[in-house]
Design a protein around this motif. Sequence first.
Motif, PDB file in Angstrom:
ATOM      1  N   GLY A 198      38.276  47.016  39.074  1.00 12.57           N
ATOM      2  CA  GLY A 198      37.606  46.640  40.305  1.00 12.57           C
ATOM      3  C   GLY A 198      38.473  46.982  41.508  1.00 12.57           C
ATOM      4  O   GLY A 198      39.615  47.431  41.384  1.00 12.57           O
ATOM      5  N   VAL A 199      37.937  46.761  42.688  1.00  7.61           N
ATOM      6  CA  VAL A 199      38.617  47.126  43.933  1.00  7.61           C
ATOM      7  C   VAL A 199      39.514  45.980  44.385  1.00  7.61           C
ATOM      8  O   VAL A 199      39.137  44.810  44.320  1.00  7.61           O
ATOM      9  CB  VAL A 199      37.593  47.469  45.032  1.00  7.61           C
ATOM     10  CG1 VAL A 199      38.297  47.782  46.351  1.00  7.61           C
ATOM     11  CG2 VAL A 199      36.730  48.644  44.585  1.00  7.61           C
ATOM     12  N   LEU A 200      40.695  46.341  44.862  1.00  7.55           N
ATOM     13  CA  LEU A 200      41.621  45.346  45.378  1.00  7.55           C
ATOM     14  C   LEU A 200      41.307  45.079  46.848  1.00  7.55           C
ATOM     15  O   LEU A 200      41.449  45.975  47.687  1.00  7.55           O
ATOM     16  CB  LEU A 200      43.055  45.840  45.244  1.00  7.55           C
ATOM     17  CG  LEU A 200      44.162  44.903  45.720  1.00  7.55           C
ATOM     18  CD1 LEU A 200      44.183  43.645  44.861  1.00  7.55           C
ATOM     19  CD2 LEU A 200      45.509  45.600  45.666  1.00  7.55           C
ATOM     20  N   PRO A 201      40.861  43.882  47.208  1.00  9.07           N
ATOM     21  CA  PRO A 201      40.537  43.609  48.614  1.00  9.07           C
ATOM     22  C   PRO A 201      41.809  43.467  49.444  1.00  9.07           C
ATOM     23  O   PRO A 201      42.628  42.591  49.200  1.00  9.07           O
ATOM     24  CB  PRO A 201      39.770  42.281  48.536  1.00  9.07           C
ATOM     25  CG  PRO A 201      40.249  41.636  47.279  1.00  9.07           C
ATOM     26  CD  PRO A 201      40.599  42.729  46.334  1.00  9.07           C
ATOM     27  N   THR A 202      41.970  44.364  50.431  1.00  9.29           N
ATOM     28  CA  THR A 202      43.177  44.322  51.258  1.00  9.29           C
ATOM     29  C   THR A 202      43.054  43.314  52.395  1.00  9.29           C
ATOM     30  O   THR A 202      43.982  43.148  53.179  1.00  9.29           O
ATOM     31  CB  THR A 202      43.454  45.716  51.845  1.00  9.29           C
ATOM     32  OG1 THR A 202      42.295  46.188  52.538  1.00  9.29           O
ATOM     33  CG2 THR A 202      43.809  46.690  50.742  1.00  9.29           C
ATOM     34  N   THR A 203      41.907  42.648  52.495  1.00  8.32           N
ATOM     35  CA  THR A 203      41.736  41.630  53.534  1.00  8.32           C
ATOM     36  C   THR A 203      42.375  40.301  53.140  1.00  8.32           C
ATOM     37  O   THR A 203      42.547  39.428  53.984  1.00  8.32           O
ATOM     38  CB  THR A 203      40.241  41.414  53.809  1.00  8.32           C
ATOM     39  OG1 THR A 203      39.581  41.097  52.576  1.00  8.32           O
ATOM     40  CG2 THR A 203      39.628  42.669  54.419  1.00  8.32           C
ATOM     41  N   THR A 204      42.704  40.147  51.847  1.00 12.56           N
ATOM     42  CA  THR A 204      43.319  38.903  51.372  1.00 12.56           C
ATOM     43  C   THR A 204      44.653  39.227  50.704  1.00 12.56           C
ATOM     44  O   THR A 204      44.833  38.983  49.511  1.00 12.56           O
ATOM     45  CB  THR A 204      42.385  38.178  50.395  1.00 12.56           C
ATOM     46  OG1 THR A 204      42.042  39.077  49.313  1.00 12.56           O
ATOM     47  CG2 THR A 204      41.128  37.702  51.084  1.00 12.56           C
ATOM     48  N   VAL A 205      45.574  39.790  51.462  1.00 13.77           N
ATOM     49  CA  VAL A 205      46.890  40.146  50.937  1.00 13.77           C
ATOM     50  C   VAL A 205      47.709  38.871  50.735  1.00 13.77           C
ATOM     51  O   VAL A 205      47.785  38.029  51.641  1.00 13.77           O
ATOM     52  CB  VAL A 205      47.613  41.103  51.904  1.00 13.77           C
ATOM     53  CG1 VAL A 205      49.014  41.425  51.393  1.00 13.77           C
ATOM     54  CG2 VAL A 205      46.802  42.382  52.080  1.00 13.77           C
TER      55      VAL A 205
END
Length: 411
Positions: free
Chosen positions: A205-212
Motif C-alpha cells: 500500500g501507499v505510505l501517507p506522507t501527511t502523517t510522518v
Amino acid sequence: MDAVWAASMRPNPAAGWWLAEEREELAALLPAPLGERLRLLSHHTAHVLSGYLLSGHERAGGLVIDAGGSSLGADFGPGRERITGYDLWPDRIDRLYQGMPAVVPGPVGPRRVHSSPGHFYRNLARRVIPPGDEPEGSMMALAAFGDLHLNGRLAADSGFDTLFVAPAPHDAGTAVGAALYGWHYQLGQERVPVPTDAAWGPGPGVLPTTTVPSGYRALSQLGSGLAPTVAALLAEHRIVGWVQGQLEFGPRALGHRSILAHPGHTATRDRLNAIKKRAAYRPFAPAVLTEHATEWFMSSGDPFMNRVATVRRCRADRIAAVTHHDGTARVQSVAADHQGLRDLLEQFRDLTGLPLLLNTSLNRKGAPILRTAEQAVAAAVDLRLDALAVGDTLLLADHVPGPRAASLRAR
C-alpha cells in the motif's frame, strides 16, 4: 476454478479415516461448488512437490524430514509421516521410503515409538535456549558453532548433481505443493517456470506522507533516485528498512520486507541483534548479486536463503557482519529479474565494491514479517531504524543528515 487441492494437516485422526473426515470438514467451509471439487493430498507428498515442481528437474529424489507430519491411512500403512523418500518423475510419484514406528513394551502393553528428528530438535532447543529467545531459530544459529548445516552437507556429500530446497519448506509450503499437484498431475498443465524470487503476496500500500512519525522526515516521489540514495545511506553504515513490491511467501525476508545494512563490520551485527532483541551469537545473512556469488563464497547459495555456503577466507574480513562463527554464511543469490533488491545491490556495489548486503527480516521480536506500509512505519519507529524506504518514499530519522541530492523533495 477447475479444482481445489489442499494438503492434509490434521494432527491426530484415527488411522484409516483421516482423509475422508478432514475433506468433509474443509469442504463445508467452502462455497458451492468449490467444496465439491476439494481433494486432499498427503502432507508429505505436498511438501516434496512444493520443491520438485518448482525445481525445473525432470528426474529427482525427494526427501522430507518432518516433526509430526500427518497420519497415514491404510494405503500407506499405519503410523505418521515423519521421514519419507521419493522418486519423482514428470508423470509419476513413487514413495520409496517411509520411516515406520518401532513397537516397544510398555507398562500397560506395547506402544509405538516414532523417530522424529523434528520433535527431537524442538525439544532439545527448548532445553538449551533460554525462554523468550525463539528456541528453534536460536538453535539454528548455534549450528555455526558445531558441524556443517544440514542442507550444505546434503549438497556436498549426497552424490546428487544439484540440491533444490523449496521456497517455503515449512508447513505453509504444502499449500503450494498441493496446488502444483492439481495443476500439473491432475489438469495436465505444463510446469510453472523455476522461480528466482517468492514475491507472491500482497503489496504494502501507499505510505501517507501527511502523517510522518515524530523523529522522522519524509522524502517523497524519489522514483529512480531511491536506490542510489539508500545505497549511499548503507555505505555510511546506516540501518535501513526496505519495503518494496509484493510480500515474500515463506519464512525468509528476500528483499521485499527487509532490514538492510552494510556487511562489513561486526559492530553492525551487534547493533542489529540489540535492535531486534536477539541473542548476540545469532548471525545475519548476505544477499549477493548472483553473478558475484562464487567470488565471495565457495558455492552459489540459492535465491530463497535456504542453504549455507563457506565464505572464501580471503574475503571473510570484508564481510564480517554476515560471516558465521565457522566461516559460513546463509547466502541468498539475487538474480537479474529480482524486483525488490537487484537495483539497490548494483548501486551499493558501485559505491563500495561490495556486491552484497546484510539482509534480515523487518519485524519486531516474536512477530511475523510485516505486511503493510503502516506496519512498516510502526516497526521502524519501534526499532529506531535510521531510515525506511516504502515504494518511492524515504523516511529519514532526524539524526541522519539529508542526502546530498538537490532533486530530492523533503516535507
